[in-house]
Design a protein around this motif. Sequence first.
Motif, mmCIF file in Angstrom:
data_model
loop_
_atom_site.group_PDB
_atom_site.id
_atom_site.type_symbol
_atom_site.label_atom_id
_atom_site.label_comp_id
_atom_site.label_asym_id
_atom_site.label_seq_id
_atom_site.Cartn_x
_atom_site.Cartn_y
_atom_site.Cartn_z
ATOM 1 N N LYS A 199 0.841 -1.196 0.000
ATOM 2 C CA LYS A 199 0.000 0.000 0.000
ATOM 3 C C LYS A 199 0.881 1.251 0.000
ATOM 4 N N PRO A 200 0.635 2.172 -0.932
ATOM 5 C CA PRO A 200 1.413 3.417 -0.953
ATOM 6 C C PRO A 200 1.234 4.205 0.342
ATOM 7 N N LYS A 201 2.268 4.941 0.720
ATOM 8 C CA LYS A 201 2.254 5.673 1.980
ATOM 9 C C LYS A 201 1.969 7.167 1.807
ATOM 10 N N SER A 202 1.947 7.652 0.557
ATOM 11 C CA SER A 202 1.728 9.083 0.329
ATOM 12 C C SER A 202 1.170 9.294 -1.076
ATOM 13 N N ILE A 203 0.669 10.493 -1.319
ATOM 14 C CA ILE A 203 0.178 10.815 -2.656
ATOM 15 C C ILE A 203 1.327 10.763 -3.662
ATOM 16 N N GLU A 204 2.517 11.146 -3.236
ATOM 17 C CA GLU A 204 3.687 11.093 -4.122
ATOM 18 C C GLU A 204 3.986 9.656 -4.528
ATOM 19 N N ASP A 205 3.833 8.741 -3.586
ATOM 20 C CA ASP A 205 4.051 7.316 -3.858
ATOM 21 C C ASP A 205 3.023 6.811 -4.871
ATOM 22 N N TYR A 206 1.752 7.160 -4.665
ATOM 23 C CA TYR A 206 0.714 6.777 -5.635
ATOM 24 C C TYR A 206 1.078 7.307 -7.019
ATOM 25 N N MET A 207 1.450 8.585 -7.078
ATOM 26 C CA MET A 207 1.719 9.216 -8.373
ATOM 27 C C MET A 207 2.937 8.616 -9.071
ATOM 28 N N SER A 208 3.990 8.368 -8.331
ATOM 29 C CA SER A 208 5.189 7.816 -8.978
ATOM 30 C C SER A 208 4.937 6.393 -9.481
ATOM 31 N N ARG A 209 4.143 5.623 -8.754
ATOM 32 C CA ARG A 209 3.838 4.265 -9.209
ATOM 33 C C ARG A 209 2.872 4.281 -10.389
ATOM 34 N N LEU A 210 1.892 5.172 -10.362
ATOM 35 C CA LEU A 210 0.955 5.290 -11.490
ATOM 36 C C LEU A 210 1.658 5.735 -12.767
ATOM 37 N N ARG A 211 2.648 6.589 -12.622
ATOM 38 C CA ARG A 211 3.392 7.118 -13.776
ATOM 39 C C ARG A 211 3.937 5.981 -14.650
ATOM 40 N N LYS A 212 4.263 4.846 -14.024
ATOM 41 C CA LYS A 212 4.803 3.689 -14.752
ATOM 42 C C LYS A 212 3.743 2.987 -15.595
ATOM 43 N N TYR A 213 2.467 3.119 -15.206
ATOM 44 C CA TYR A 213 1.422 2.303 -15.818
ATOM 45 C C TYR A 213 0.451 3.074 -16.711
ATOM 46 N N ASP A 214 0.001 4.241 -16.252
ATOM 47 C CA ASP A 214 -1.062 4.915 -16.994
ATOM 48 C C ASP A 214 -1.057 6.419 -16.718
ATOM 49 N N LYS A 215 -0.644 7.194 -17.710
ATOM 50 C CA LYS A 215 -0.541 8.652 -17.550
ATOM 51 C C LYS A 215 -1.923 9.319 -17.444
ATOM 52 N N LYS A 216 -2.915 8.755 -18.123
ATOM 53 C CA LYS A 216 -4.260 9.347 -18.054
ATOM 54 C C LYS A 216 -4.824 9.195 -16.642
ATOM 55 N N LEU A 217 -4.660 8.017 -16.067
ATOM 56 C CA LEU A 217 -5.125 7.803 -14.695
ATOM 57 C C LEU A 217 -4.364 8.726 -13.733
ATOM 58 N N LEU A 218 -3.096 8.934 -13.989
ATOM 59 C CA LEU A 218 -2.285 9.853 -13.181
ATOM 60 C C LEU A 218 -2.871 11.264 -13.231
ATOM 61 N N ARG A 219 -3.261 11.728 -14.427
ATOM 62 C CA ARG A 219 -3.855 13.071 -14.567
ATOM 63 C C ARG A 219 -5.189 13.162 -13.829
ATOM 64 N N ILE A 220 -5.996 12.098 -13.923
ATOM 65 C CA ILE A 220 -7.274 12.097 -13.207
ATOM 66 C C ILE A 220 -7.012 12.178 -11.701
ATOM 67 N N LEU A 221 -6.046 11.402 -11.223
ATOM 68 C CA LEU A 221 -5.711 11.432 -9.798
ATOM 69 C C LEU A 221 -5.268 12.833 -9.375
ATOM 70 N N ALA A 222 -4.455 13.485 -10.173
ATOM 71 C CA ALA A 222 -3.982 14.833 -9.822
ATOM 72 C C ALA A 222 -5.173 15.780 -9.638
ATOM 73 N N SER A 223 -6.162 15.690 -10.521
ATOM 74 C CA SER A 223 -7.354 16.540 -10.405
ATOM 75 C C SER A 223 -8.179 16.174 -9.173
ATOM 76 N N VAL A 224 -8.402 14.876 -8.982
ATOM 77 C CA VAL A 224 -9.187 14.415 -7.831
ATOM 78 C C VAL A 224 -8.507 14.836 -6.528
ATOM 79 N N TYR A 225 -7.195 14.730 -6.469
ATOM 80 C CA TYR A 225 -6.447 15.140 -5.284
ATOM 81 C C TYR A 225 -6.652 16.634 -5.020
ATOM 82 N N ASP A 226 -6.528 17.448 -6.083
ATOM 83 C CA ASP A 226 -6.705 18.898 -5.932
ATOM 84 C C ASP A 226 -8.129 19.259 -5.506
ATOM 85 N N GLU A 227 -9.121 18.653 -6.172
ATOM 86 C CA GLU A 227 -10.513 19.035 -5.943
ATOM 87 C C GLU A 227 -11.090 18.469 -4.649
#
Length: 129
Positions: free
Chosen positions: A71-99
Amino acid sequence: MAEQNAPVTPSQEAERYLENARLILTEKAGKKDGLYADVKYVKMAAGTAYSAALLILDEYLRQKEGIHFTKPKSIEDYMSRLRKYDKKLLRILASVYDELHLAGYYHGTRSVDTMQKGMNGVKQMLNYI
């Protein structure tokens, strides 16, 4: 609703969280002129909807990483791991995190549009699991 003893999938659980967030906003937050009246309930709904996003991400990473998943320990951890798999999901996460997390939960936005955009992002994330 799921049968009494039937296991709940991560997708179903995330949908349940999203529905709970929607109900909190609809029944308790009080909407007028594009703003919510009671920030306490906006924060509660934002936290609930953001939790749905994290459930989805955990399941997505579990599917991608298999036995190596932790389990990731931070938003940075989620983002760095997502970056390897799916950039679109990463962008959605960035928006969801902000909003939802920053504007909704942390700052207590009164903006209906911000909350709706965040919750729609979580709905999009459901398609990934």
